[in-house]
Enzyme design. Structure first.
Site, PDB file in Angstrom:
ATOM      1  N   CYS A 135       0.755   2.019  -9.414  1.00 51.82           N
ATOM      2  CA  CYS A 135       0.863   3.141 -10.340  1.00 51.82           C
ATOM      3  C   CYS A 135       1.969   4.084  -9.891  1.00 51.82           C
ATOM      4  CB  CYS A 135      -0.473   3.892 -10.345  1.00 51.82           C
ATOM      5  SG  CYS A 135      -0.513   5.238 -11.527  1.00 51.82           S
TER       6      CYS A 135
ATOM      7  N   HIS B 269      -2.635   4.818  -3.432  1.00 56.37           N
ATOM      8  CA  HIS B 269      -2.871   3.431  -3.027  1.00 56.37           C
ATOM      9  C   HIS B 269      -2.239   3.121  -1.681  1.00 56.37           C
ATOM     10  CE1 HIS B 269      -4.908   2.644  -6.704  1.00 56.37           C
ATOM     11  NE2 HIS B 269      -3.926   3.207  -7.371  1.00 56.37           N
TER      12      HIS B 269
ATOM     13  N   ARG C 278      -8.167  10.918  -9.890  1.00 59.43           N
ATOM     14  CA  ARG C 278      -9.131  10.430 -10.893  1.00 59.43           C
ATOM     15  C   ARG C 278     -10.427   9.949 -10.281  1.00 59.43           C
ATOM     16  NH1 ARG C 278      -4.410  10.240 -11.597  1.00 59.43           N
ATOM     17  NH2 ARG C 278      -3.404  10.980 -13.488  1.00 59.43           N
TER      18      ARG C 278
ATOM     19  N   SER D 234     -10.086   4.462 -12.341  1.00 59.47           N
ATOM     20  CA  SER D 234     -10.138   4.105 -13.766  1.00 59.47           C
ATOM     21  C   SER D 234     -10.780   2.744 -13.985  1.00 59.47           C
ATOM     22  CB  SER D 234      -8.744   4.175 -14.392  1.00 59.47           C
ATOM     23  OG  SER D 234      -8.273   5.510 -14.350  1.00 59.47           O
TER      24      SER D 234
ATOM     25  N   CYS E  35      -6.133   6.234 -16.324  1.00 61.26           N
ATOM     26  CA  CYS E  35      -4.905   5.590 -15.881  1.00 61.26           C
ATOM     27  C   CYS E  35      -5.148   4.099 -15.855  1.00 61.26           C
ATOM     28  CB  CYS E  35      -4.472   6.064 -14.511  1.00 61.26           C
ATOM     29  SG  CYS E  35      -2.974   5.182 -14.036  1.00 61.26           S
TER      30      CYS E  35
ATOM     31  N   CYS F  32      -3.373   1.940 -13.072  1.00 59.48           N
ATOM     32  CA  CYS F  32      -4.171   1.807 -11.849  1.00 59.48           C
ATOM     33  C   CYS F  32      -5.330   0.849 -12.041  1.00 59.48           C
ATOM     34  CB  CYS F  32      -4.767   3.162 -11.463  1.00 59.48           C
ATOM     35  SG  CYS F  32      -3.688   4.148 -10.464  1.00 59.48           S
TER      36      CYS F  32
HETATM   37 NI1  NFE Z   1      -2.612   5.587 -11.881  1.00 58.06          NI
HETATM   38 FE1  NFE Z   1      -5.091   6.405 -10.063  1.00 58.06          FE
HETATM   39  C1  NFE Z   1      -5.726   8.034  -9.640  1.00 58.06           C
HETATM   40  C2  NFE Z   1      -5.969   5.517  -8.798  1.00 58.06           C
HETATM   41  S1  NFE Z   1      -6.679   6.116 -11.520  1.00 58.06           S
HETATM   42  S2  NFE Z   1      -3.690   7.240 -11.553  1.00 58.06           S
HETATM   43  O1  NFE Z   1      -6.004   9.115  -9.464  1.00 58.06           O
HETATM   44  O2  NFE Z   1      -6.460   4.882  -8.027  1.00 58.06           O
HETATM   45  O3  NFE Z   1      -7.348   4.740 -11.661  1.00 58.06           O
END
Ligand code: NFE
Ligand code: MG
Length: 564
Positions: free
Chosen positions: A60, A67, A476, A499, A543, A546
């Protein structure tokens, strides 16, 4: 019964499709589908575990650092590496400002237009707008001249006919409730937040060389050298610049974001009874100190019961693919991420299609469950778990916000609660981050420059087999990476991201995911303009990039709302 399709739901990251059945003006049932796939989990197999963070970071570009931290923590857990206090503090500062920036961007640029009618703001009286703004905070830009200039700018923009980000909206929809002055104030802050966010995130450039995707993560610590006497290292000048930017972040959250949030929320209190959904919440906790103790506590709540916080055990997490476009195990019985598979197989209809067969597989998102229960994750879960755990700072801010809105704690179990909790989260973190910086400065001034533990850097020191997991509370919500290492290489790597939890389709038992559950019971005034669906779905800050660890490959579909 009308079945409506919103695909893609705008202003999210990635592609999300919602199908909803509407009866008597209310959503009776809903399905959440992610319509794109990449599959970085598989790309990781056979690679060096020390490189994994660099790859996973590319899941992401929005929650850009999350990550990497989950990944280095997973490897550090597997190889039993303890990182130096300064690395922990620098990570906290990087993750802290990421959360604050992400929440502000979400509120103003991804969510506000569900509540704020820009076109109504064009009719506002700038003097009255200034009076309204001044009644909320002492932000320096609260003058009639300022609001008049913003209004003129937006008018010129509208007159040009090139609406850009404001083009696809339901302007004039009856569900918009703000008076013109509040709309103009929020529009001004939408524009201000654009400038602000690019400035405060320079902290990532200082500590990580760039944003998105800071480059200074490292298994065992960080790769940024500390040396007060060097221009090429973290020195006094850079620390002072970080301090200035953290202050700027905190000021905006305290004097603009929170006052706007309270002002907007006060016009939409009915949304405190809409969009609650699952009522199960999970947070992994975040911001470890030098001893690994977490500032935000970890825990889970079931059935909206704030009196009992359950201890989270990663062993109880499993992913199902009964309704996801994957094959292999994970059907009927969930797979723990250590044994997770990513065998994609699309069996859905060929586009263009009217509806997905939601009795079959209908999403590229898997269905993670905790002890077979669907959980909501995110700032609301984080704040509720902290509140229920008696976290002092959280309790003070939550009680203050509830008091100002004149509502009780159950109001938090809602679409409005989700949006309010994100602001509370931003405020708490914006106030805490400078303290980690002070601690870092204190360590450096005592001569502690340690930033990396290289005891396990050489793979020949590793056991033949190892496994570990890394948790992070991303903007998130609850994010987990699991790694199995064999012969110094990645044998299996699985990510279960926020997500994925929230956007998940039905599981083996037919239980809805968090988005699906939250939509049930939502009123929809006009099925052709389902603004209410946007409000509840956007309140999660989806998202999808992600969620399926993917990137959009075609990117050419526009909003499509269908009523059948
Ligand atoms: Ni692409 Fe992420 C966050 C993660 S959401 S934004 O915050 O892990 O799934
Ligand atoms: Mg995954």
């Amino acid at each position: 019964m009308a079945r409506i399709v919103v695909d893609p739901i705008t202003r999210i990251e990635g592609h999300l499709r919602i199908e909803a059945e509407i009866e008597g003006g209310f959503i009776k049932d809903a399905w959440s589908s992610a319509t794109m796939f990449r599959g970085i989990e598989k790309i990781l197999r056979g690679r060096d575990p020390r490189d994994a963070w660099f790859w996973t970071q590319r899941f992401c570009g929005v929650c850009t650092t999350v990550h990497s931290i989950a990944s280095v923590r997973a490897v550090e857990d597997a190889l039993k590496i303890k990182i130096p206090p300064n690395a922990q503090l620098i990570r906290n500062i990087i993750m802290g400002i990421q959360n604050v920036q992400d929440h502000v961007i979400h509120f103003y640029h991804l969510h506000a237009l569900d509540w704020v009618d820009i076109t109504s703001g064009l009719k506002a009286d700038p003097t009255k707008t200034a009076a309204l703004a001044a009644s909320l905070s002492d932000w320096p830009n609260n003058s009639a001249t300022y609001f008049k200039a913003v209004q003129d700018k937006v008018k010129a923009f509208v007159a040009s006919g090139r609406l850009g980000p404001f083009a696809n909206a339901y302007w004039g929809h009856p569900a918009y409730k703000l008076p013109p002055e509040a709309n103009l104030m929020a529009t001004a802050h939408y524009l201000e937040a654009l400038e602000w966010q690019k400035d405060v995130i320079k902290i990532h450039a200082i500590l990580g060389s760039k944003n998105p995707h800071p480059q200074s993560f490292l298994v065992g610590g960080m790769s940024i050298p500390i040396d007060p006497d060097s221009q090429n290292a973290l020195n006094a000048d850079k620390l002072m610049e970080i301090k200035r930017l953290l202050k700027k972040a905190q000021d905006f959250v305290e004097k603009v974001y929170i006052p706007d949030l309270l002002a907007v929320a006060s016009f939409y209190k009915e949304w405190a009874a809409i969009g609650g959904g699952l009522g199960n919440y999970m947070s992994y906790g975040e911001f470890p100190d030098a001893n690994g103790n977490l500032w935000f506590p970890s825990g889970a709540l079931l059935d909206k019961d704030l009196s009992k916080v359950i201890t989270v055990d990663q062993g109880k997490i499993a992913e199902y693919v009964d309704h996801s476009w994957f094959e292999g195990a994970g059907t009927g019985k969930g797979l723990h991420p250590f044994d997770g598979e990513t065998e994609v197989r699309y069996t859905g209809p060929k586009p263009p299609y009217a509806n997905l067969d939601t009795n079959a597989k209908y999403s590229f998102v898997k269905s993670p469950r905790y002890e077979e229960k669907a959980m909501e994750v995110g700032p609301l879960a984080r704040i509720l778990v902290a509140y229920a755990s008696g976290h002092k700072e959280t309790k003070a801010v939550v009680d203050l916000v509830l008091g100002k809105l004149g509502v009780g704690a159950p109001a938090l179990f809602s679409t409005l609660g989700r949006t309010a909790a994100r602001g509370i989260d931003a405020l708490l973190i914006a106030q805490q981050t400078p303290k980690w910086l002070d601690e870092l400065i204190g360590n450096i001034s005592k001569g502690d420059y340690r930033i990396h533990n290289n005891e396990r850097w050489d793979p020949s020191t590793w056991p033949t087999e190892a496994k570990g997991y890394g948790f992070h509370e991303a903007p998130r919500g609850a994010l987990g990476h699991w790694i199995k290492i064999k012969d110094q290489k990645i044998q299996n790597y699985q990510a279960v991201v926020p997500s994925t939890w929230n956007a998940s389709p039905r599981d083996a038992k037919g239980q809805r995911g968090a988005y699906e559950a939250a939509l049930v019971g939502t009123p929809v005034a006009d099925a052709n303009k389902p603004l209410e669906i946007l409000r509840t779905i956007h309140s999660f800050d989806p998202c999808l990039a992600c969620a399926v660890h993917v990137m959009d490959v075609d990117g050419n579909e526009v909003v499509r709302v269908k009523v059948s």
